[in-house]
Design a protein around this motif. Sequence first.
Motif, PDB file in Angstrom:
ATOM      1  N   LYS A 168      -2.159  -0.354  -1.987  1.00 10.78           N
ATOM      2  CA  LYS A 168      -3.504  -0.636  -3.005  1.00 10.78           C
ATOM      3  C   LYS A 168      -2.707  -1.969  -4.170  1.00 10.78           C
ATOM      4  O   LYS A 168      -1.751  -1.292  -4.385  1.00 10.78           O
ATOM      5  CB  LYS A 168      -3.131   0.664  -3.972  1.00 10.78           C
ATOM      6  N   HIS A 205      -0.183   6.351  -6.153  1.00 10.13           N
ATOM      7  CA  HIS A 205      -0.818   6.474  -5.395  1.00 10.13           C
ATOM      8  C   HIS A 205      -0.040   7.719  -4.603  1.00 10.13           C
ATOM      9  O   HIS A 205       1.415   8.943  -5.055  1.00 10.13           O
ATOM     10  CB  HIS A 205       0.296   5.925  -4.801  1.00 10.13           C
ATOM     11  N   SER A 236       0.683  -0.672  -4.797  1.00 11.87           N
ATOM     12  CA  SER A 236       2.153   0.230  -4.529  1.00 11.87           C
ATOM     13  C   SER A 236       1.099   0.112  -3.380  1.00 11.87           C
ATOM     14  O   SER A 236       0.569  -0.348  -2.704  1.00 11.87           O
ATOM     15  CB  SER A 236       0.601   1.171  -5.254  1.00 11.87           C
TER      16      SER A 236
END
Length: 925
Positions: free
Chosen positions: A920, A303, A327
Amino acid sequence: MYSCNCRQPNDSSCKVTSICLDAEQVQNGNPNLPGLKKLLFSICKTLNSEVSHILPVLEIFHKTLDQQLSPGIGQFPKQISADSGQSVSFRLEQLTKLLYSIEDKVKYCGHRKSLIPLVTFEVKQESLGISTKMFLKVDVESGKLYFKKSKDGPEDKYFVHNKILQLVKSQKMHAKLVIVVETEKEKILRKEFVFDDTKKREGFCQLLQQMKNKHSEKPEPDMITVFVGTWNMGNAGPPHNISSWFQCKGQGKTRDDTADHIPHDFYVIGTQEDPLGEREWADTVKGVLRNITNISFKQVAVHTLWNIRIVVLAKPEHENRISHVFSDSVKTGIANTLGNKGAVGVSFMFNGTSFGFVNSHLTSGSEKKLRRNQNYTNILRFLNLGDKKLNPFDITNRFTHLFWLGDLNYRVELPSTEAEYIVTKIKQQQYQELLSKDQLNMERNDGKVFLHFDEEEITFAPTYRFERDTREKYAYTKAKATGTKYNLPSWCDRVLRKSYPLVHVVCQGVTNDIMTSDHSPVFATFEVGVASQFVSKQDPNSAPQGGIQIMNCVATLSTKSKTKFFIEYHSSCLEKTVKTSEGENTEDSDGSIKVWFGNQLTPIISDPEYLLDQHILICVKSTDCDESYGEGCVALRAAQFCYTEFQVTLTHHGEKTGTLTGGIQLQTSEGKPTEKLYDFIKVERDDPNITNTTSCCDILCLLVDRSSSTHAHDISNPSYMGVSFRGGNVIDKGWSYSMPPKNLVTAGPGSKDGTKKGGFDVSARSPPAKPCPGGEDEKMSEMFDNPLYGSMGKSHGWGKDQDHQQKDHLTPPDPLFSSPKPADSDPDRPPVPTPRNRSFTCSESKPQPPTPTALHCSAYKKPVVPSRSEGGMGHNRPPVPAKSRPGVPEPQTHKPRDYRDSSELPNKFRPPARPGKDRKENPLS
């Protein structure tokens, strides 16, 4: 209508011609296709011949791979001969399966565990006062430890991994190690050796631990190792060779050369001012690890927020153990809208254990300490990781293990005129005076940031600000249009952790050969206890129902709010969140509010092996607006033996908001804990009464701590923190994150004046013992500390804010939850400790003079549960939660939180992330 015009006169096209004739016959209604049948027969005959030729060759190749790899991966049946009479379709099916099996084996071969080379250690063995040179040869792959009198001598004397029972480190002599082995005649021997130095001993222990892990018959690990690294790259690409970073070479607590080839289970790399792309940097790290370990690591997550990046890699064998990967990122740059400063984070589950990792780059500048503190608070509030069912809690309470790394930018707070003095101290390696002026240490001492976090002792030079391409000179001045700016040498790059239980730090240091940036990369490695997804061996229909009774809870809140409060209990051992009824409020003399609660909880599994590993997250909420006024955590292991009092610190958004005291009692089914791999290595305090060879019975009693020996021989595991026991009229406290005061005394038997130290002195542990009626220095039986708890022999530092108030009087516990009768009729005999259990929480306990009606289990000597440090809480009262503080502007617009019903949803069905967030969800790639 189909017509054929492909009639060819030459022989090479006769087959095509016959097919065309068959097509014309089909048009005329003739079902016979003689040309096609002839062609198929010819093709099948040729194919059968090729299969007969290639199949035996592939089978030989398959068997060759079987000899190199562990059996059970894509096994294929016995060889099929060419004239076996099977149909072509069946033989093709067998060929396809064989090809797939070979493909799987080749793939596994590329990802298999790296081969750790043989390592030989030169040691000295003391016998009758005579020192003899010996050689210990470690073969991790075959699981053997050889004892040799000369380096090239015969290898006829060795012990297999399952006959090596224990490694016991000497606390007095840091290079001394005792190896406890079992002979063929089931005799237990203690072999004492002295290594060249401490690093050699540590390297030997790591190799032996790797051997035990590798050859363990357990289907799932209960201990893994994690590498955490942070590096501000200074917007410059990395040098060609950065392997020293991942091999923990440089200054500080570094790794011995003999352990170079031992791979970690996870590698977590945080970078700041990273000029590379995600894929380029991830491939670079994977390539370095492949060269070092011969393993192709799996990418768990990556990330990036502008130039701040976190990469998490794992061994391929752990791929199916990792789930719920998330993330997220938070911007803390100008107006909290720029991502040049901020944080990125990754969280996931490893079997039954939750992990969180945060990489942050905070505001720079020596004078901007308060802004850095605010950055930290914003990250706590807005970084969206972990189980969404734990929305009332910030990330510091959501994970079993949380690691925070990055360029935190806290500086050494000295005048710029002291720059040369600082450099002189660094050259002399006198860091303690400088660390006492470290802003992060001071802020933690005052309880302003990183409350309840731990950091390993720093034994290396400041990591910033170097001249590039050299590590010999600090560039602490910088010419600017407004004048000369000073950047005094400082420890900007840090790795902190918060775990319940705490973890063992194997290494922490800084490289000295990676010089492309003005920062040096920092590394830290950890041994971490993990739990498998529990499968009870008991019949769920016949197993008795367990119970968790929480009584006399008193929450002392630093607020003047007139609202009513209730408690929410969260735990994976509960079927759902449990809410109490409204508590009874009373105003305390210091202006705070005391609230009384009580509740009984029903766990989903009553097996003690499962239940004692669990913890209860507690959130005190307002009935008016469902706002949290404080969160804390209690370990169920605190009540393993009997009714136990606990005290925990309540926090909100990283600030202390009060305390919670009460009593807890468990009702569990019968069960026996299993042995844990992390108990293999211990630390002992030297005792001259222990001989090199003792009877099998004596040593076995030593190993399981069931002996009533009078040797004052304390053994603990350095990997984690130890449990101690105490007796007398002392009421046990539960676990919290606060370190108890050292100097309180409580009454108990065995003391001439009727008082006795309650077992909280961090300078010594208190093993279980029968008290001697007439003396204070009675002999005590041996004590093995459970490695997954906090060490009482070391203060983690920040015990400035200690509460000395007396606990409220407690009512007797429910008879339903009465503890079992002791096996021994002696009322003063301590319970048999079970050092191999784990708990995933840590809490604090404080001694106090007992009241006549305060109950305790007289038949037991209850455990003094070690505590996590207070984390630097100051005496100043922290502010109440944000909604109760009018007029305080929010530094960052609060994004709506995503209240999800379950974190167990498959990836494709999971609801989207919060609006405006960059969270994410990462499948393993």
